[in-house]
Design an enzyme around this catalytic site. Structure first.
Site, PDB file in Angstrom:
ATOM      1  N   CYS A   7       0.845  -1.205   0.000  1.00 57.16           N
ATOM      2  CA  CYS A   7       0.000   0.000   0.000  1.00 57.16           C
ATOM      3  C   CYS A   7       0.874   1.246   0.000  1.00 57.16           C
ATOM      4  O   CYS A   7       0.566   2.229  -0.686  1.00 57.16           O
ATOM      5  CB  CYS A   7      -0.949   0.006   1.199  1.00 57.16           C
ATOM      6  SG  CYS A   7      -2.312  -1.172   1.060  1.00 57.16           S
ATOM      7  N   ASP A  30      10.132  -6.468  -9.019  1.00 61.05           N
ATOM      8  CA  ASP A  30      10.457  -7.085  -7.730  1.00 61.05           C
ATOM      9  C   ASP A  30      11.857  -6.657  -7.295  1.00 61.05           C
ATOM     10  O   ASP A  30      12.787  -6.583  -8.101  1.00 61.05           O
ATOM     11  CB  ASP A  30      10.377  -8.616  -7.849  1.00 61.05           C
ATOM     12  CG  ASP A  30      10.339  -9.299  -6.501  1.00 61.05           C
ATOM     13  OD1 ASP A  30       9.276  -9.827  -6.138  1.00 61.05           O
ATOM     14  OD2 ASP A  30      11.389  -9.302  -5.805  1.00 61.05           O
ATOM     15  N   ASN A  86       1.612 -16.419  -4.366  1.00 62.32           N
ATOM     16  CA  ASN A  86       1.812 -17.161  -3.119  1.00 62.32           C
ATOM     17  C   ASN A  86       0.716 -16.769  -2.144  1.00 62.32           C
ATOM     18  O   ASN A  86       0.440 -15.587  -1.950  1.00 62.32           O
ATOM     19  CB  ASN A  86       3.194 -16.845  -2.529  1.00 62.32           C
ATOM     20  CG  ASN A  86       4.310 -17.386  -3.394  1.00 62.32           C
ATOM     21  OD1 ASN A  86       4.202 -18.478  -3.941  1.00 62.32           O
ATOM     22  ND2 ASN A  86       5.376 -16.619  -3.549  1.00 62.32           N
ATOM     23  N   HIS A  97      -0.251  -8.612   1.042  1.00 57.11           N
ATOM     24  CA  HIS A  97      -1.104  -7.815   0.140  1.00 57.11           C
ATOM     25  C   HIS A  97      -1.129  -8.621  -1.157  1.00 57.11           C
ATOM     26  O   HIS A  97      -0.053  -8.870  -1.748  1.00 57.11           O
ATOM     27  CB  HIS A  97      -0.503  -6.413  -0.062  1.00 57.11           C
ATOM     28  CG  HIS A  97      -1.303  -5.510  -0.951  1.00 57.11           C
ATOM     29  ND1 HIS A  97      -1.664  -4.223  -0.578  1.00 57.11           N
ATOM     30  CD2 HIS A  97      -1.816  -5.680  -2.197  1.00 57.11           C
ATOM     31  CE1 HIS A  97      -2.369  -3.649  -1.546  1.00 57.11           C
ATOM     32  NE2 HIS A  97      -2.461  -4.520  -2.555  1.00 57.11           N
ATOM     33  N   HIS A  99      -0.784 -10.284  -4.502  1.00 61.49           N
ATOM     34  CA  HIS A  99       0.064  -9.908  -5.637  1.00 61.49           C
ATOM     35  C   HIS A  99       0.316 -11.119  -6.523  1.00 61.49           C
ATOM     36  O   HIS A  99       0.274 -12.267  -6.066  1.00 61.49           O
ATOM     37  CB  HIS A  99       1.383  -9.283  -5.180  1.00 61.49           C
ATOM     38  CG  HIS A  99       2.154 -10.118  -4.198  1.00 61.49           C
ATOM     39  ND1 HIS A  99       1.849 -10.158  -2.859  1.00 61.49           N
ATOM     40  CD2 HIS A  99       3.216 -10.955  -4.365  1.00 61.49           C
ATOM     41  CE1 HIS A  99       2.695 -10.965  -2.235  1.00 61.49           C
ATOM     42  NE2 HIS A  99       3.519 -11.473  -3.133  1.00 61.49           N
TER      43      HIS A  99
END
Ligand code: DGP
Length: 113
Positions: A7, A30, A86, A97, A99
């Site tokens: 966030c 990433d 995951n 969060h 993804h």
């Protein structure tokens, strides 16, 4: 979510290598890439994981997958890519969060896990 890492990235409070953004989705590189292309696609609305999407609209969820297709094209992954989400401790989810990892730019291992 005040203290959620992703966030904060979405709000621009933590810098990220943005690759895509629309009204529902933010995508960025990433920090610890596992492949030549490793992009995280996250819904702007906070959901912990796929186990927490009861309140997500179909549009919000579809936006993530549509973004994946656009990013794969943008990143020239015409030879293919792997999409991973995951979910929970058994899958070693480290950021709570939702993804999706887009992994590409090399031949992936035959075994997924
Ligand atoms: P997962 O283990 O599926 O929850 O993946 C979380 C990913 O988030 C992991 O591959 C590393 C990445 N990550 C963690 N912190 C940051 C950060 O501050 N910036 C970026 N760009 N990626 C991060």
């Amino acid at each position: 979510m005040e203290n959620c890492l992703f966030c904060k990235i979405i709000r621009g409070e933590i810098p990220s290598g943005k690759v895509y953004e629309d009204e529902n989705v933010y995508a960025f590189r990433d920090i610890n890439p596992q492949a030549p292309v490793h992009v995280l696609v996250v819904p702007k609305k906070h959901f912990v994981s796929l186990s927490d999407i009861q309140s997500a609209s179909d549009g919000e969820l579809a936006a993530c997958l549509r973004a994946v297709r656009l990013i794969a094209e943008q990143e020239k992954l015409e030879n293919g890519y792997r999409l991973v989400s995951n979910c929970g401790p058994d899958a070693c989810q480290s950021v709570p969060h939702l993804h999706f990892h887009i992994l590409g730019g090399r031949q992936m291992a035959d075994q997924m896990a």
